[in-house]
Design a protein around this motif. Sequence first.
Motif, PDB file in Angstrom:
ATOM      1  N   ARG A 217       0.839  -1.209   0.000  1.00 31.84           N
ATOM      2  CA  ARG A 217       0.000   0.000   0.000  1.00 31.84           C
ATOM      3  C   ARG A 217       0.875   1.261   0.000  1.00 31.84           C
ATOM      4  O   ARG A 217       0.547   2.261  -0.655  1.00 31.84           O
ATOM      5  N   GLU A 220       2.149   1.557  -3.467  1.00 31.80           N
ATOM      6  CA  GLU A 220       1.115   2.063  -4.370  1.00 31.80           C
ATOM      7  C   GLU A 220       1.044   3.586  -4.324  1.00 31.80           C
ATOM      8  O   GLU A 220       0.923   4.245  -5.369  1.00 31.80           O
ATOM      9  N   ARG A 221       1.141   4.155  -3.135  1.00 38.04           N
ATOM     10  CA  ARG A 221       1.087   5.616  -3.014  1.00 38.04           C
ATOM     11  C   ARG A 221       2.393   6.271  -3.463  1.00 38.04           C
ATOM     12  O   ARG A 221       2.376   7.352  -4.056  1.00 38.04           O
ATOM     13  N   LEU A 233      -4.470   3.213 -11.314  1.00 37.69           N
ATOM     14  CA  LEU A 233      -5.246   2.121 -10.739  1.00 37.69           C
ATOM     15  C   LEU A 233      -4.574   0.762 -10.909  1.00 37.69           C
ATOM     16  O   LEU A 233      -5.042  -0.217 -10.327  1.00 37.69           O
ATOM     17  N   ASP A 236      -3.501  -1.092  -7.775  1.00 40.56           N
ATOM     18  CA  ASP A 236      -4.578  -1.696  -6.991  1.00 40.56           C
ATOM     19  C   ASP A 236      -4.675  -3.188  -7.295  1.00 40.56           C
ATOM     20  O   ASP A 236      -5.035  -3.985  -6.416  1.00 40.56           O
ATOM     21  N   ASP A 237      -4.393  -3.550  -8.533  1.00 38.68           N
ATOM     22  CA  ASP A 237      -4.435  -4.966  -8.919  1.00 38.68           C
ATOM     23  C   ASP A 237      -3.375  -5.763  -8.173  1.00 38.68           C
ATOM     24  O   ASP A 237      -3.610  -6.911  -7.774  1.00 38.68           O
ATOM     25  N   VAL A 239      -2.155  -4.998  -5.143  1.00 40.06           N
ATOM     26  CA  VAL A 239      -2.628  -5.105  -3.760  1.00 40.06           C
ATOM     27  C   VAL A 239      -3.724  -6.157  -3.658  1.00 40.06           C
ATOM     28  O   VAL A 239      -3.750  -6.951  -2.715  1.00 40.06           O
ATOM     29  N   ASP A 240      -4.630  -6.178  -4.631  1.00 33.88           N
ATOM     30  CA  ASP A 240      -5.702  -7.187  -4.621  1.00 33.88           C
ATOM     31  C   ASP A 240      -5.130  -8.596  -4.736  1.00 33.88           C
ATOM     32  O   ASP A 240      -5.615  -9.525  -4.079  1.00 33.88           O
TER      33      ASP A 240
END
Length: 334
Positions: A217, A220-221, A233, A236-237, A239-240
């Motif tokens: 996370r 990601e940021r 985005l 996000d994949d 992290v998912d």
Amino acid sequence: MPSLPRIRTRRAGPPPRGVDVARPRLAELQSEGLTWIQLEAPSHEEAQLLSARFGWHPLDIEDVLSRRERPKVDVYSEEESAGYLFAVLHFPVYNASVGRLDAGELDVFVGPDYLVTLPAVELRPVTRLFERCYSNEEFRRNLFARGSGRLLYEVLDDLYDYCFPILDKIALKLRQIDEEIDEITPRAKERVRDIHKVKQEIISYRKIVRPQRPTLRLLERGVERFLPQELELYFDDIVDASERIWDNLDNYKEVVEALEDTNESLINHQQNDILYVLTIFSVVMLPLTFITGLFGMNVHFPGFGTTHGFLVTLGLLVATIVGMLGFFRWKRWL
């Protein structure tokens, strides 16, 4: 097609046995104003060379040379340094020498116009993607044109795709153990070893994934400034994918614990059956031992030394056995 430059660490004397001296220590690709450098287990000299080239912080170099770093993300603004992101990530790698999953460390440097991947051990998805970019010029141009952040996404996406087949193998082992338990095969004690191996794989996998979840996370940021607006985005994949892996591991943990309890119950049931049979034999033999011991004494009882007396004693033994077995059946102990 440009050739790959090679940087080799100088060694005193002949190379160690088993080392391929023809294998490049550092491989570099350039296209569309972006550079990707891939170097496995860099030495101190190689790390210093890269640090001087890109302006990395000395503490990051210490983290690269240390092989016991936890997952982390450090972001440097342009005022503090050259403006880059440094991340330490872990991925499962099967260690054939000990037969278990170990954490394979990947150190990553991301800048506006470069990506440097420094795996501590060979990570095949990274190697395959690098080789594909090298051999396919069109693929390399299309990928590199999207920036260093997108290239990092492709590296991580391939690494996480590589994680799911490992989960599938664990699921297959659990399913096989479950089917064997359903069939009530006489392998309960051997299954203890199989369950232990799968349980160790799940525990090792969880140790690798758990500390990395918050790190992704942060990554990601932190990597957003290296991504075009329409690609934000994508991470996000990643992290998912990490959350799906963790959820699967949680499910597998519950399954293997349930299988372990069931197998232990089967072992206890088998042991109880054995003790049950031995107890029946012991109880039946106890009065027979008493009778034979009584008539085996040197006492002249009626019929002593005659065939008639022997047959009566033998009949008494048979009657005792039949009577005790009949009593057990009546009590529903048999």
